[in-house]
Motif scaffolding. Structure first.
Motif, PDB file in Angstrom:
ATOM      1  N   GLY A 194       0.780  -1.230   0.000  1.00  0.00           N
ATOM      2  CA  GLY A 194       0.000   0.000   0.000  1.00  0.00           C
ATOM      3  C   GLY A 194       0.807   1.274   0.000  1.00  0.00           C
ATOM      4  N   ARG A 195       2.117   1.177   0.167  1.00  0.00           N
ATOM      5  CA  ARG A 195       2.945   2.375   0.115  1.00  0.00           C
ATOM      6  C   ARG A 195       3.073   2.865  -1.329  1.00  0.00           C
ATOM      7  N   ILE A 196       3.296   4.158  -1.472  1.00  0.00           N
ATOM      8  CA  ILE A 196       3.189   4.810  -2.774  1.00  0.00           C
ATOM      9  C   ILE A 196       4.518   5.463  -3.120  1.00  0.00           C
TER      10      ILE A 196
ATOM     11  N   LEU B  23       5.420   7.430   0.103  1.00  0.00           N
ATOM     12  CA  LEU B  23       4.403   7.769   1.085  1.00  0.00           C
ATOM     13  C   LEU B  23       3.823   6.499   1.684  1.00  0.00           C
ATOM     14  N   ARG B  24       3.379   6.595   2.919  1.00  0.00           N
ATOM     15  CA  ARG B  24       2.641   5.509   3.545  1.00  0.00           C
ATOM     16  C   ARG B  24       1.201   5.514   3.024  1.00  0.00           C
ATOM     17  N   PRO B  25       0.432   4.457   3.253  1.00  0.00           N
ATOM     18  CA  PRO B  25      -0.911   4.382   2.661  1.00  0.00           C
ATOM     19  C   PRO B  25      -1.827   5.555   2.986  1.00  0.00           C
TER      20      PRO B  25
ATOM     21  N   ASP C 121       7.241   8.463   4.174  1.00  0.00           N
ATOM     22  CA  ASP C 121       7.993   7.329   4.705  1.00  0.00           C
ATOM     23  C   ASP C 121       9.442   7.776   4.888  1.00  0.00           C
ATOM     24  N   GLN C 122       9.788   8.127   6.114  1.00  0.00           N
ATOM     25  CA  GLN C 122      11.129   8.646   6.397  1.00  0.00           C
ATOM     26  C   GLN C 122      12.206   7.577   6.277  1.00  0.00           C
ATOM     27  N   ASP C 123      11.818   6.290   6.266  1.00  0.00           N
ATOM     28  CA  ASP C 123      12.798   5.215   6.153  1.00  0.00           C
ATOM     29  C   ASP C 123      13.320   5.057   4.725  1.00  0.00           C
ATOM     30  N   PHE C 124      12.648   5.696   3.782  1.00  0.00           N
ATOM     31  CA  PHE C 124      13.024   5.564   2.367  1.00  0.00           C
ATOM     32  C   PHE C 124      13.754   6.834   1.937  1.00  0.00           C
ATOM     33  N   GLN C 125      15.059   6.722   1.766  1.00  0.00           N
ATOM     34  CA  GLN C 125      15.881   7.872   1.385  1.00  0.00           C
ATOM     35  C   GLN C 125      16.745   7.484   0.189  1.00  0.00           C
ATOM     36  N   VAL C 126      16.539   8.119  -0.937  1.00  0.00           N
ATOM     37  CA  VAL C 126      17.304   7.840  -2.147  1.00  0.00           C
ATOM     38  C   VAL C 126      17.864   9.156  -2.681  1.00  0.00           C
ATOM     39  N   GLU C 127      19.153   9.199  -2.892  1.00  0.00           N
ATOM     40  CA  GLU C 127      19.803  10.391  -3.432  1.00  0.00           C
ATOM     41  C   GLU C 127      20.100  10.162  -4.914  1.00  0.00           C
ATOM     42  N   ILE C 128      19.599  11.051  -5.748  1.00  0.00           N
ATOM     43  CA  ILE C 128      19.758  10.925  -7.199  1.00  0.00           C
ATOM     44  C   ILE C 128      20.499  12.144  -7.727  1.00  0.00           C
TER      45      ILE C 128
ATOM     46  N   VAL D 191      16.787  -0.120  -7.031  1.00  0.00           N
ATOM     47  CA  VAL D 191      17.031   0.093  -5.616  1.00  0.00           C
ATOM     48  C   VAL D 191      16.187  -0.903  -4.834  1.00  0.00           C
ATOM     49  N   TYR D 192      16.668  -1.222  -3.647  1.00  0.00           N
ATOM     50  CA  TYR D 192      15.914  -2.111  -2.771  1.00  0.00           C
ATOM     51  C   TYR D 192      14.730  -1.343  -2.182  1.00  0.00           C
ATOM     52  N   SER D 193      13.771  -2.074  -1.650  1.00  0.00           N
ATOM     53  CA  SER D 193      12.577  -1.427  -1.108  1.00  0.00           C
ATOM     54  C   SER D 193      12.903  -0.519   0.068  1.00  0.00           C
ATOM     55  N   GLY D 194      14.061  -0.736   0.705  1.00  0.00           N
ATOM     56  CA  GLY D 194      14.475   0.147   1.783  1.00  0.00           C
ATOM     57  C   GLY D 194      15.140   1.416   1.319  1.00  0.00           C
ATOM     58  N   GLY D 195      15.395   1.518  -0.006  1.00  0.00           N
ATOM     59  CA  GLY D 195      15.992   2.724  -0.554  1.00  0.00           C
ATOM     60  C   GLY D 195      17.459   2.611  -0.883  1.00  0.00           C
ATOM     61  N   THR D 196      18.110   1.489  -0.513  1.00  0.00           N
ATOM     62  CA  THR D 196      19.518   1.319  -0.845  1.00  0.00           C
ATOM     63  C   THR D 196      19.664   0.844  -2.287  1.00  0.00           C
TER      64      THR D 196
END
Length: 301
Positions: free
Chosen positions: A190-192, A214-216, A221-228, A270-275
């Motif tokens: 359900g996360r977006i 985003l959460r549902p 979602d602060q746990d998801f951090q991706v730098e591009i 990227v993994y679902s955790g953002g790595t």
């Protein structure tokens, strides 16, 4: 194996269609048919004609589907997003103006035969760039808009199946006109996922984020951090597409040069955790090794 399928051949909607044509978006139906939004650039026209059509699995035109034609007076008058519901109806988004039927909207729905679903009439003030359907029938939309059904939003919103705004969903993004969301994807939990030009408050106020989750309920979602990283001037074009794998890994495409500090030329996972998924790179670039010989490589995380 990547070979061209000779059994699929796209039909020509006009004599000049092969002169210049852009595929704006498409969606695959459960029966194997394809719904397409295509822009045809005729030699004598300043702006393209946009068509929403349906193809049979072999690429031939489906005569049971009534095409939607938009005679553009702007490069922005296009159907840029579409999604097929479980009941066969098709949600379309973009700037649907100047069409061959009484339809002037940024978000609309077609019946399974291509005719307009007049029961679905949400009011969106500007272009819809991405659509995702939830299993419960609710509709996620993202784009350049700031209001849906008269309610202030920030480029992303959720609607009920009848077009009413879902007020239980509030995206945790400041209500600024700087938000330009170009892609979204719905995870199984359900996360977006959102891609584009996203501005946050607090420590993120000074720079945009190009990929977020985003959460549902819409909370960030602060746990998801991706730098591009990218050298593209128009930052909203950096991440243009998101796809989800069965193992929950996230594939992104666009015009970027690195993800989380790892060099990636426009395509990354990227993994679902953002790595960032590791990549094995050989040194030197080309090495040939036979059985029993040693190969030297580096894992770049």
């Amino acid at each position: 194996d990547g070979a061209v399928d000779p059994g699929f051949r796209f039909y020509a909607a006009s004599a000049n269609m092969h002169w210049m044509m852009n595929l704006e978006c498409f969606a695959l139906q459960a029966d194997g048919k394809l719904v397409l939004s295509v822009s045809i650039h005729e030699p004598a026209s300043i702006y393209p004609t946009n068509l929403v059509v349906r193809l049979n699995p072999d690429g031939s035109r489906d005569p049971s589907f009534e095409p939607l034609a938009i005679e553009n007076q702007s490069d922005d008058w296009l159907v840029r997003a579409l999604a097929v519901q479980a009941d066969g109806k098709i949600v379309i988004g973009g700037a649907i103006t100047g069409s061959d039927r009484p339809l002037d909207a940024r978000l609309a729905r077609l019946n399974a035969d291509g005719t307009t679903d007049t029961t679905f009439q949400p009011a969106v003030d500007y272009s819809v760039q991405a659509i995702a359907l939830q299993p419960d029938g609710r509709i996620l939309i993202a784009g350049y808009f700031t209001h849906v059904n008269g309610v202030r939003v920030s480029g992303v919103a959720r609607l009920h199946a009848d077009g009413r705004l879902d007020t239980t969903f509030a995206a945790e993004i400041p209500e600024w006109n700087l938000n330009i969301i170009t892609a979204l994807a719905l995870q199984d939990d359900g996360r977006i996922l959102l891609a584009g030009h996203l501005w946050y408050s607090g420590s993120y106020q000074s720079q945009p984020h190009l990929l977020a989750r985003l959460r549902p309920d819409g909370r960030l979602d602060q746990d998801f951090q991706v730098e591009i990283e990218s050298d593209v001037y128009y930052v909203n074009d950096v991440v243009q597409a998101i796809a989800l794998q069965a193992d929950s890994h996230i594939v992104i495409g666009g015009r970027f040069t690195a993800v989380n500090g790892v060099p990636r030329n426009g395509l990354a996972r990227v993994y679902s955790g953002g790595t960032t998924a590791p990549a094995i790179t050989l040194q030197p670039v080309d090495q040939t090794r036979f059985s029993g010989q040693t190969a030297v490589f580096r894992v770049q995380a």
